[in-house]
Design a protein around this motif. Structure first.
Motif, PDB file in Angstrom:
ATOM      1  N   SER A 147     -11.950  -8.314 -12.496  1.00 27.36           N
ATOM      2  CA  SER A 147     -11.092  -9.027 -13.447  1.00 27.36           C
ATOM      3  C   SER A 147     -11.935  -9.947 -14.311  1.00 27.36           C
ATOM      4  CB  SER A 147     -10.033  -9.859 -12.708  1.00 27.36           C
ATOM      5  OG  SER A 147      -9.217  -9.041 -11.904  1.00 27.36           O
ATOM      6  N   VAL A 181      -6.433  -5.644   0.206  1.00 29.97           N
ATOM      7  CA  VAL A 181      -6.766  -4.366  -0.421  1.00 29.97           C
ATOM      8  C   VAL A 181      -6.474  -3.218   0.539  1.00 29.97           C
ATOM      9  CG1 VAL A 181      -8.621  -2.949  -1.379  1.00 29.97           C
ATOM     10  CG2 VAL A 181      -8.490  -5.382  -1.953  1.00 29.97           C
ATOM     11  N   GLU A 185      -4.768  -1.693  -6.587  1.00 27.66           N
ATOM     12  CA  GLU A 185      -4.052  -0.846  -7.538  1.00 27.66           C
ATOM     13  C   GLU A 185      -4.957   0.248  -8.088  1.00 27.66           C
ATOM     14  OE1 GLU A 185      -2.417  -3.326 -10.517  1.00 27.66           O
ATOM     15  OE2 GLU A 185      -0.889  -4.225  -9.216  1.00 27.66           O
ATOM     16  N   SER A 202      -6.672  -4.921 -10.471  1.00 27.94           N
ATOM     17  CA  SER A 202      -6.630  -5.150  -9.031  1.00 27.94           C
ATOM     18  C   SER A 202      -7.333  -4.030  -8.291  1.00 27.94           C
ATOM     19  CB  SER A 202      -5.170  -5.234  -8.573  1.00 27.94           C
ATOM     20  OG  SER A 202      -5.046  -5.001  -7.196  1.00 27.94           O
ATOM     21  N   ARG A 203      -8.146  -4.383  -7.296  1.00 32.13           N
ATOM     22  CA  ARG A 203      -8.877  -3.368  -6.540  1.00 32.13           C
ATOM     23  C   ARG A 203      -7.933  -2.433  -5.817  1.00 32.13           C
ATOM     24  NH1 ARG A 203     -13.092  -7.931  -4.363  1.00 32.13           N
ATOM     25  NH2 ARG A 203     -14.212  -8.183  -6.327  1.00 32.13           N
TER      26      ARG A 203
END
Length: 293
Positions: free
Chosen positions: A191, A275, A245, A242-243
């Protein structure tokens, strides 16, 4: 100790698919397979509620039938069975300590709701330091035996964090990709700094610089693994977002997704991390959770 793979079975369609996946994985690794059933498993529609002797007979028959079905389609695979009178999470975690890998099943719900892991699966993952693979059963599995997996395999996806140690997940992922002869996609979700995200007039030059740094960091992290596994075709993906997602998105056409779980020894109990939690609940592909310090 003889190396082997272990799969937890309870007679449900979910465990049937997990057993089939584990059998194919055992063939791929040239290892024996152990089927384990814990008699204190929560009662399901496939499990009778009766006396101890009746339940033991049912358990033994279920294990035998599962093993016979697997052997029929995978001649030469060595399969053993074990019935344990213990709570499933504790029993499976103990069994995993003697195995190269533990495989469990999970039931598909809707695309929105994701997958039902259940308290047994979550507790087992949290308490196990060996790799644990969650295998998805179809939403409406047929009565036919699950198909035998054969190559060519689809891509394998591994989630990485350039700011945290992730040698164990990478070692697992590269080894699995080398065995399958498939491409390995290494996914790093990142991000922008908060101040840039809130800027109504973003500096695109700065954004490009941050993106380039993410690409460089991912390339540096993977370089020694590329050298150790020269046969593996590695695709580096440093993606904004997002990791969890990003991994779920990349899992749509993957053969296996690998995520790490930091080992936390806390008086409040074990945790798998946000995660890993997101991926095992929403990835359409099997998920390998690999514990690491």
């Amino acid at each position: 100790m003889i190396r082997h793979l272990t799969v937890g079975v309870d007679g449900s369609p979910e465990s049937r698919w997990a057993a089939a996946w584990a059998a194919d994985e055992a063939v791929l690794h040239s290892l024996p397979l152990r089927l384990v059933h814990a008699e204190d498993w929560p009662v399901s529609v496939t499990m009778p509620v009766s006396g101890a002797e009746s339940q033991q007979r049912w358990s033994d028959q279920m294990l035998t039938e599962t093993a016979d079905e697997l052997r029929e389609h995978r001649p030469g695979l060595e399969i053993t069975t074990r019935r344990i009178s213990a709570r499933p999470a504790a029993a499976l975690s103990a069994e995993a300590g003697e195995a190269d890998m533990l495989v469990l099943g999970s039931r598909g719900l809707s695309r929105i709701a994701g997958f039902l892991i259940g308290s047994v699966g979550m507790a087992t993952i949290s308490a196990t330091e060996q790799p644990v693979v969650l295998v998805r059963a179809p939403e409406h599995p047929s009565d036919e035996p699950p198909p035998v997996r054969t190559g060519p395999y689809r891509d394998l996806v591994v989630g990485v964090d350039v700011d945290q140690p992730c040698d164990a997940p990478l070692a697992f992922a590269f080894d699995e990709a080398a065995r399958r002869g498939c491409a390995l996609r290494a996914v790093y979700g990142w991000s922008l700094p908060l101040v840039l995200n809130q800027d109504p007039l973003p500096d695109h030059g700065v954004r490009r610089e941050v993106a380039a740094e993410a690409d460089r960091a991912l390339a540096d992290l993977l370089m020694p693994w590329r050298q150790k596994f020269p046969s593996v075709d590695v695709v580096e993906q440093a993606l904004v977002g997002s990791r969890g997602e990003q991994l779920i998105h990349c899992a749509a056409d993957a053969d296996l997704v690998v995520v790490g779980r930091r080992i936390r020894r806390s008086p409040l109990g074990a945790h798998i991390g946000p995660v890993a939690h997101a991926v095992i609940h929403h990835s359409p592909a099997p998920v390998a959770v690999v514990a690491h310090d």
